[in-house]
Design an enzyme around this catalytic site. Structure first.
Site, PDB file in Angstrom:
ATOM      1  N   LYS A 158     108.770 -30.190  23.220  1.00 33.91           N
ATOM      2  CA  LYS A 158     109.641 -29.018  23.300  1.00 33.91           C
ATOM      3  C   LYS A 158     110.640 -29.286  24.423  1.00 33.91           C
ATOM      4  CE  LYS A 158     108.959 -23.991  23.257  1.00 33.91           C
ATOM      5  NZ  LYS A 158     109.768 -23.691  22.077  1.00 33.91           N
TER       6      LYS A 158
HETATM    7  N1  PMP Z   1     108.817 -24.530  16.033  1.00 37.46           N
HETATM    8  C1  PMP Z   1     109.820 -24.435  16.919  1.00 37.46           C
HETATM    9  C2  PMP Z   1     111.046 -25.270  16.712  1.00 37.46           C
HETATM   10  C3  PMP Z   1     109.710 -23.566  18.003  1.00 37.46           C
HETATM   11  O1  PMP Z   1     110.700 -23.461  18.888  1.00 37.46           O
HETATM   12  C4  PMP Z   1     108.545 -22.781  18.147  1.00 37.46           C
HETATM   13  C5  PMP Z   1     108.436 -21.837  19.304  1.00 37.46           C
HETATM   14  N2  PMP Z   1     107.873 -22.449  20.425  1.00 37.46           N
HETATM   15  C6  PMP Z   1     107.523 -22.925  17.202  1.00 37.46           C
HETATM   16  C7  PMP Z   1     107.699 -23.807  16.156  1.00 37.46           C
HETATM   17  C8  PMP Z   1     106.241 -22.156  17.323  1.00 37.46           C
HETATM   18  O2  PMP Z   1     105.496 -22.631  18.416  1.00 37.46           O
HETATM   19  P1  PMP Z   1     104.520 -21.671  19.234  1.00 37.46           P
HETATM   20  O3  PMP Z   1     103.661 -20.993  18.228  1.00 37.46           O
HETATM   21  O4  PMP Z   1     103.762 -22.599  20.117  1.00 37.46           O
HETATM   22  O5  PMP Z   1     105.370 -20.727  19.988  1.00 37.46           O
END
Ligand code: PMP
Length: 314
Positions: A158
């Site tokens: 991320k």
């Molecule tokens: N995909 C992307 C591209 C994201 O930005 C997010 C948000 N963090 C998610 C999936 C979902 O991840 P999470 O459930 O850990 O927030």
């Protein structure tokens, strides 16, 4: 959005919101050289509690590791910093955004010599795709922008700069009147939303994809898989095609910001019944029972924040 935020944690200290500034020569501003996380703190009967802080912080460290960024704090220190920031601001619930980035030293692309700075922001953030979205579902469109694949940049990390791909996709979707974009991977399979993972329901079974489809492996996705299995639902993990979404009984997005949001339309086609489906409703209910501490089976997912006066912190 940030009106109710007084305090920020930066490099080991609680400072005023207005003092949490970055120089225009910071490497991260020019090249997106940072990593971040998004978590939520929920109101529970026993006070505020951060949902799956350990899983989020572990992803934070692994995102940093891929880019060779050394976070100069331990996971325990950051967990404590998150708690400090929430209690300094006196929140019962909030969104939490840790970010670690290269500051100012060189503007060569190689970040050699740049200091690593760590900041934690917190602020109240309502449902990302709207309260209505949570209840009635959102309208989405296939993005003309493909999701990058892991030979280009690490999709399971991320990182700040990676979000330009999401920005292009969501801006295009919103400009065409949709709530959110759905990105395909470079092989034409479904990847994910600009900030959410995707689930479909068919014949009472859940289907979702994985890192083979260039997704960020969401913490909410992982929680939903566990919640569904605990309900006795089968979850199949594998590639998904647009036809799977168009022919499914129900579909929903998952994400920290979006939580569990039903999908009711794809490019003018009704998805499932065109409303929140019964299994989606059960998953939503189970998710909020877990985040609020009402379902004691998932207490391990909650990190309770002890209240402490802000004066003691600053
Ligand atoms: N995909 C992307 C591209 C994201 O930005 C997010 C948000 N963090 C998610 C999936 C979902 O991840 P999470 O459930 O850990 O927030």
């Amino acid at each position: 959005m940030f009106d109710q935020t007084d305090w920020v944690w930066k490099d080991g200290q609680i400072i005023r919101w207005g003092d949490a500034t970055v120089h225009a020569s910071a490497h991260a501003l020019h090249y997106g050289s940072g990593v971040f996380e998004g978590m939520r703190c929920y109101e529970t009967e026993e006070g505020p509690a951060v949902f799956r802080v350990g899983a989020h912080l572990r992803r934070f460290y692994s995102s940093a590791e891929v880019y060779g960024i050394q976070i100069p704090f331990t996971e325990a220190e950051l967990q404590e910093a998150v708690a400090e920031c929430i209690s300094a601001n006196n929140y019962r619930s909030c969104y939490i955004r840790p970010i670690c980035y290269y500051g100012s030293d060189t503007l060569g692309v190689h970040p050699r010599g740049c200091p690593v700075e760590v900041v934690i922001l917190t602020w109240p953030w309502a449902a990302y795709l709207g309260d209505d979205g949570l209840k009635t579902g959102v309208r989405i469109t296939v993005s003309p922008w493909l999701k990058f694949n892991s030979q280009m940049v690490p999709t399971t990390a991320k990182a700040c700069g990676q979000y330009l791909n999401s920005l292009l996709a969501v801006r295009d979707a919103v400009s065409r009147g949709y709530d959110e974009a759905l990105l395909l991977d470079s092989d034409g399979y479904i990847a994910e939303g600009s900030g959410e993972n995707l689930f479909i329901v068919r014949d009472g079974r859940l289907h979702t994809n994985d890192e083979q489809s260039s997704i960020l492996l969401g913490v909410t996705r992982d929680a939903v898989i566990r919640l569904a299995e605990d309900m006795g639902l089968e979850v199949e993990v594998g590639r998904l095609q647009l036809g799977d979404l168009l022919s499914c009984d129900e579909a929903f997005f998952t994400g920290t910001a979006a939580e569990v949001t039903p999908i009711r339309e794809l490019d003018g086609n009704v998805v499932g019944g065109g409303a929140r489906g019964p299994i989606t409703a059960r998953i939503q209910e189970a998710f909020f029972a877990a985040t609020s501490g009402r379902d004691s089976r998932y207490k391990d997912w909650l990190h309770y924040i002890a209240s402490r006066p802000a004066e003691a912190l600053v």
